[in-house]
Design an enzyme around this catalytic site. Sequence first.
Site, PDB file in Angstrom:
ATOM      1  N   GLY A 173       0.812  -1.203   0.000  1.00 48.02           N
ATOM      2  CA  GLY A 173       0.000   0.000   0.000  1.00 48.02           C
ATOM      3  C   GLY A 173       0.847   1.254   0.000  1.00 48.02           C
ATOM      4  N   CYS A 174       1.065   1.808   1.187  1.00 47.22           N
ATOM      5  CA  CYS A 174       1.708   3.112   1.295  1.00 47.22           C
ATOM      6  C   CYS A 174       3.189   3.090   0.934  1.00 47.22           C
ATOM      7  CB  CYS A 174       1.487   3.674   2.688  1.00 47.22           C
ATOM      8  SG  CYS A 174      -0.274   3.927   3.063  1.00 47.22           S
ATOM      9  N   VAL A 175       3.878   1.975   1.183  1.00 47.42           N
ATOM     10  CA  VAL A 175       5.284   1.872   0.785  1.00 47.42           C
ATOM     11  C   VAL A 175       5.396   1.887  -0.732  1.00 47.42           C
ATOM     12  CG1 VAL A 175       7.277   0.312   0.720  1.00 47.42           C
ATOM     13  CG2 VAL A 175       6.085   0.744   2.882  1.00 47.42           C
TER      14      VAL A 175
END
Length: 233
Positions: A173-175
Amino acid sequence: MSADLHFEPTMVRENRTAREIYEGIKANPTRARFGFGNKLAVLNIDFQQAYTRPDLFPVSAYVTDPDQIKWVNRISELARSANMPVAWSHVAYKADGGDAGVWGTRTNTPDSLQNIKYGSERHAFDPRCDIKEDIDLVNTKRMPSMFFETPLRSYLQWHGVDTVIVTGGSTSGCVRATAVDALSYGFRTIVPEQCVADKHESYHYANLTDLLLKYADVVDAQEVVDWLTARQG
């Protein structure tokens, strides 16, 4: 007149796990790399209790490497000692969750994304994180990328950064979103494997594979430690 073309599917299918595919690609000695530049920044994504404390939040939290936060603290301290920036993000939304946008519409349970509220236990950074709030850049973000609608890009440009070390969660997701944006903005992007985590092994290794092939160098955390150690004053 258009040609009537027909092609059979060519997508590769293998009886290997996502982890096996990743490890095979990682082991390729001819794999090209972006490498380190001259000055890096450490981007630590969402080390908040909603995602790092399965003892408190078993539905949303995850642990991949038990020493993840120790690695991140060590890399962050070495970066500070070398006069290189460290930034931390965490996620929270206003009382009605309206600033989560479409992202916050799929579910509405106590564990849902849009129900992470400012000042809550879910919003709070994991107490194991060594955050220097008088030195580090600390932001609340609302969308996957650490760059989206935050001052991060201008902060890195002001500090003459050409390389980013991306840590945190989730890998899928955010990585991933942060790494794609970092590369798009022209930063050499490096992901230390022990410093990122996800809820499921398949998601984790599938996205490490995608990052490795396209958007980032996925390396052993010790390599980042060694590079920073060599630059200590």
